[in-house]
Scaffold this motif. Structure first.
Motif, mmCIF file in Angstrom:
data_model
loop_
_atom_site.group_PDB
_atom_site.id
_atom_site.type_symbol
_atom_site.label_atom_id
_atom_site.label_comp_id
_atom_site.label_asym_id
_atom_site.label_seq_id
_atom_site.Cartn_x
_atom_site.Cartn_y
_atom_site.Cartn_z
ATOM 1 N N HIS A 12 42.304 49.406 42.941
ATOM 2 C CA HIS A 12 41.280 49.693 43.959
ATOM 3 C C HIS A 12 40.533 48.417 44.346
ATOM 4 O O HIS A 12 40.310 48.149 45.540
ATOM 5 N N LEU A 13 40.167 47.619 43.338
ATOM 6 C CA LEU A 13 39.477 46.360 43.613
ATOM 7 C C LEU A 13 40.386 45.424 44.412
ATOM 8 O O LEU A 13 39.941 44.787 45.378
ATOM 9 N N ALA A 14 41.646 45.349 44.038
ATOM 10 C CA ALA A 14 42.587 44.489 44.752
ATOM 11 C C ALA A 14 42.730 44.921 46.210
ATOM 12 O O ALA A 14 42.782 44.079 47.118
ATOM 13 N N GLU A 15 42.783 46.217 46.438
ATOM 14 C CA GLU A 15 42.900 46.728 47.810
ATOM 15 C C GLU A 15 41.672 46.360 48.638
ATOM 16 O O GLU A 15 41.793 46.019 49.823
ATOM 17 N N ARG A 16 40.501 46.423 48.026
ATOM 18 C CA ARG A 16 39.274 46.063 48.742
ATOM 19 C C ARG A 16 39.261 44.568 49.059
ATOM 20 O O ARG A 16 38.915 44.157 50.180
ATOM 21 N N LEU A 17 39.645 43.747 48.085
ATOM 22 C CA LEU A 17 39.612 42.298 48.292
ATOM 23 C C LEU A 17 40.686 41.844 49.276
ATOM 24 O O LEU A 17 40.501 40.851 49.999
ATOM 25 N N ALA A 18 41.796 42.555 49.323
ATOM 26 C CA ALA A 18 42.875 42.194 50.241
ATOM 27 C C ALA A 18 42.468 42.344 51.700
ATOM 28 O O ALA A 18 43.114 41.788 52.592
ATOM 29 N N GLN A 19 41.393 43.068 51.949
ATOM 30 C CA GLN A 19 40.927 43.268 53.320
ATOM 31 C C GLN A 19 40.173 42.053 53.869
ATOM 32 O O GLN A 19 39.965 41.944 55.074
ATOM 33 N N LEU B 113 41.023 35.789 51.690
ATOM 34 C CA LEU B 113 41.719 35.956 50.414
ATOM 35 C C LEU B 113 43.136 36.459 50.647
ATOM 36 O O LEU B 113 43.413 37.135 51.637
ATOM 37 N N HIS B 114 44.029 36.124 49.720
ATOM 38 C CA HIS B 114 45.373 36.695 49.742
ATOM 39 C C HIS B 114 45.624 37.386 48.417
ATOM 40 O O HIS B 114 45.501 36.775 47.348
ATOM 41 N N VAL B 115 45.972 38.672 48.477
ATOM 42 C CA VAL B 115 46.285 39.447 47.281
ATOM 43 C C VAL B 115 47.612 40.155 47.522
ATOM 44 O O VAL B 115 47.757 40.898 48.506
ATOM 45 N N ASP B 116 48.570 39.943 46.640
ATOM 46 C CA ASP B 116 49.854 40.641 46.718
ATOM 47 C C ASP B 116 49.699 41.965 45.976
ATOM 48 O O ASP B 116 49.797 42.025 44.752
ATOM 49 N N LEU B 117 49.444 43.030 46.708
ATOM 50 C CA LEU B 117 49.181 44.338 46.089
ATOM 51 C C LEU B 117 50.394 44.865 45.331
ATOM 52 O O LEU B 117 50.249 45.644 44.386
ATOM 53 N N GLY B 118 51.569 44.444 45.721
ATOM 54 C CA GLY B 118 52.768 44.888 45.035
ATOM 55 C C GLY B 118 52.881 44.359 43.621
ATOM 56 O O GLY B 118 53.697 44.861 42.832
ATOM 57 N N VAL C 24 50.113 44.148 41.584
ATOM 58 C CA VAL C 24 48.997 44.665 40.777
ATOM 59 C C VAL C 24 49.468 45.943 40.100
ATOM 60 O O VAL C 24 49.297 47.051 40.607
ATOM 61 N N HIS C 25 50.084 45.780 38.938
ATOM 62 C CA HIS C 25 50.641 46.912 38.203
ATOM 63 C C HIS C 25 49.664 47.486 37.181
ATOM 64 O O HIS C 25 49.651 48.691 36.940
ATOM 65 N N THR C 26 48.892 46.604 36.565
ATOM 66 C CA THR C 26 48.038 47.044 35.456
ATOM 67 C C THR C 26 46.598 46.640 35.710
ATOM 68 O O THR C 26 46.068 46.914 36.778
ATOM 69 N N ASN C 27 45.962 45.981 34.754
ATOM 70 C CA ASN C 27 44.526 45.686 34.877
ATOM 71 C C ASN C 27 44.250 44.234 35.223
ATOM 72 O O ASN C 27 43.125 43.754 35.056
ATOM 73 N N ILE C 28 45.248 43.504 35.706
ATOM 74 C CA ILE C 28 45.096 42.092 36.045
ATOM 75 C C ILE C 28 45.337 41.903 37.542
ATOM 76 O O ILE C 28 46.284 42.459 38.095
ATOM 77 N N ILE C 29 44.467 41.113 38.166
ATOM 78 C CA ILE C 29 44.612 40.768 39.584
ATOM 79 C C ILE C 29 44.687 39.256 39.699
ATOM 80 O O ILE C 29 43.824 38.537 39.186
ATOM 81 N N LEU C 30 45.717 38.756 40.365
ATOM 82 C CA LEU C 30 45.782 37.346 40.730
ATOM 83 C C LEU C 30 45.572 37.257 42.237
ATOM 84 O O LEU C 30 46.275 37.926 43.000
ATOM 85 N N LEU C 31 44.619 36.451 42.654
ATOM 86 C CA LEU C 31 44.374 36.314 44.085
ATOM 87 C C LEU C 31 44.302 34.846 44.469
ATOM 88 O O LEU C 31 44.004 33.976 43.637
ATOM 89 N N GLU C 32 44.613 34.570 45.730
ATOM 90 C CA GLU C 32 44.599 33.210 46.259
ATOM 91 C C GLU C 32 43.405 33.038 47.190
ATOM 92 O O GLU C 32 43.158 33.876 48.069
ATOM 93 N N THR C 33 42.667 31.948 46.987
ATOM 94 C CA THR C 33 41.501 31.667 47.821
ATOM 95 C C THR C 33 41.807 30.659 48.924
ATOM 96 O O THR C 33 40.917 30.285 49.684
ATOM 97 N N ALA C 34 43.054 30.208 49.028
ATOM 98 C CA ALA C 34 43.419 29.172 50.001
ATOM 99 C C ALA C 34 43.021 29.519 51.433
ATOM 100 O O ALA C 34 42.533 28.647 52.160
ATOM 101 N N PRO C 35 43.198 30.789 51.895
ATOM 102 C CA PRO C 35 42.817 31.086 53.284
ATOM 103 C C PRO C 35 41.351 30.793 53.583
ATOM 104 O O PRO C 35 40.986 30.528 54.726
ATOM 105 N N SER C 36 40.506 30.841 52.560
ATOM 106 C CA SER C 36 39.073 30.585 52.761
ATOM 107 C C SER C 36 38.754 29.100 52.783
ATOM 108 O O SER C 36 37.662 28.699 53.207
#
Length: 354
Positions: free
Chosen positions: A269-276, A280-285, A287-299
């Motif tokens: 849920h958090l990943a889906e919100r941040l992907a908006q 930020l870039h988040v590969d929702l595919g 996010v299987h468990t309780n870890i989120i890796l996100l990229e801040t490069a677009p910012s």
């Protein structure tokens, strides 16, 4: 990074999650004995419980999952042979090459796809070594969920295929299951389904399960008995009064495995919100468990700077490998309200950069 306060929302790691009240009570009431000679009832119960939950004959209680992994490699690995590892696995990247320094094993690293090795590549790696004068393979290691790949899960089918390859060549197979119960919750299967085909499996009690310390190495009784000897050799067997800690581990296994699905759900849920957020870039595919890796490069904000600015909004995150990668880990202290606050903190950081 700004100062850490009691009001901070800490997403750096689930290892920072404190014991539950029930765990503290169990530790206070623990009737412990001398575990070194098998007299501690709490340790014995924990080992029996862990082995039963994973469908194995026996288990040994040790301080950390890294020690459990080390014992598996010391016990099943033959000095001068090779261990096959995924290149970004915890054993390869974060256990300081104990495979070579302590076990005398030559490490063969295979680049996986999101942490998962290709079976054909593993088979080729083993056979090439076998026929071209390189060290033979004594152990193949898997990791589930895969920490550095962002909590990716490995399915029972994938594990079974890899175990078949390893065993065909006379190699043992070990599973680093530090977050095995998160993986089982994500797949909706009993944890024993994920370790049925492997020889040994290590599980951590002090990540999402929230115990203060401890891990278990589970496997055949013969291997675990040999691991107990190696436990003495590395000085880990003399963890006296460990029944106090084992009592918390019992509570962890009996009360906390069922709540990990909520940690996984909130991470997605958090990943889906941040992907908006466009920054930020988040590969929702992934996010299987309780870890989120996100990229801040677009910012245009580096990971270290982004983490520092989040701390100013009382959100603690961890920068990862690369200039723009940030990791977030959910756990039982991160509820729906905390998720909303984290989203607002990210929004504030991104707005300040415009």
């Amino acid at each position: 990074m700004g100062p850490h306060t009691n009001s901070s929302i800490d997403l750096r790691s689930d290892v920072l999650c404190p014991p539950t009240d029930e765990m503290w009570e169990a530790m206070r009431e623990a009737d412990f004995g001398w575990s070194l000679v098998g007299e501690d009832r709490s340790v014995n119960h924990l080992e029996e419980l862990g082995a039963e939950m994973l469908g194995k004959e026996a288990a040994i209680f040790v301080p950390t999952c890294s020690i459990a992994n080390l014992l598996a490699l010391m016990t099943m690995g033959e000095r001068g042979t090779q261990v096959v590892l995924e290149a970004k696995s915890h054993i390869a990247c974060l256990e300081h090459w104990n495979t070579a320094y302590i076990c005398g094993l030559f490490t063969r690293l295979i680049d996986g796809s999101h942490g998962i090795m290709d079976p054909a590549t593993v088979n080729k790696t083993i056979t090439e070594a076998k026929y071209f004068g390189l060290p033979g393979t004594s152990v193949v290691c898997l990791e589930n969920s895969h920490n550095n790949a962002g909590g990716i899960v490995v399915t029972p089918e994938q594990i079974n295929i890899m175990a078949e390859i390893a065993h065909k060549h006379g190699a043992a197979i070990h599973l680093d299951g530090a977050r095995l119960f998160n993986a089982a919750a994500a797949l909706g299967v009993p944890p024993k389904d994920l370790v049925e085909a492997v020889d040994t499996a290590a599980i951590s009690l002090n990540k999402g399960l929230s115990a203060p310390i401890g891990a278990l190495l589970c496997g055949p009784r013969e291997i675990i008995d040999k691991a107990r000897i190696n436990c003495h050799r590395i000085g880990s067997a003399s963890l006296h009064k460990d029944g106090i800690l084992a009592a918390a581990g019992i509570v962890a296994l009996t009360t906390m495995t069922s709540v990990l699905a909520d940690d996984n759900r909130r991470a997605l849920h958090l990943a889906e919100r941040l992907a908006q957020f466009p920054g930020l870039h988040v590969d929702l595919g992934r996010v299987h468990t309780n870890i989120i890796l996100l990229e801040t490069a677009p910012s245009g904000i580096s990971a270290s700077e982004f983490v520092a600015r989040l701390a100013e909004h009382n959100v603690l995150a961890k920068e990862r490998v690369g200039d723009y990668q940030v990791r977030l880990v959910t756990h039982r202290l991160i509820g729906d309200g905390e998720v909303q606050q984290v989203v607002e903190a990210f929004e504030a950081v991104l707005e300040s950069a415009q």
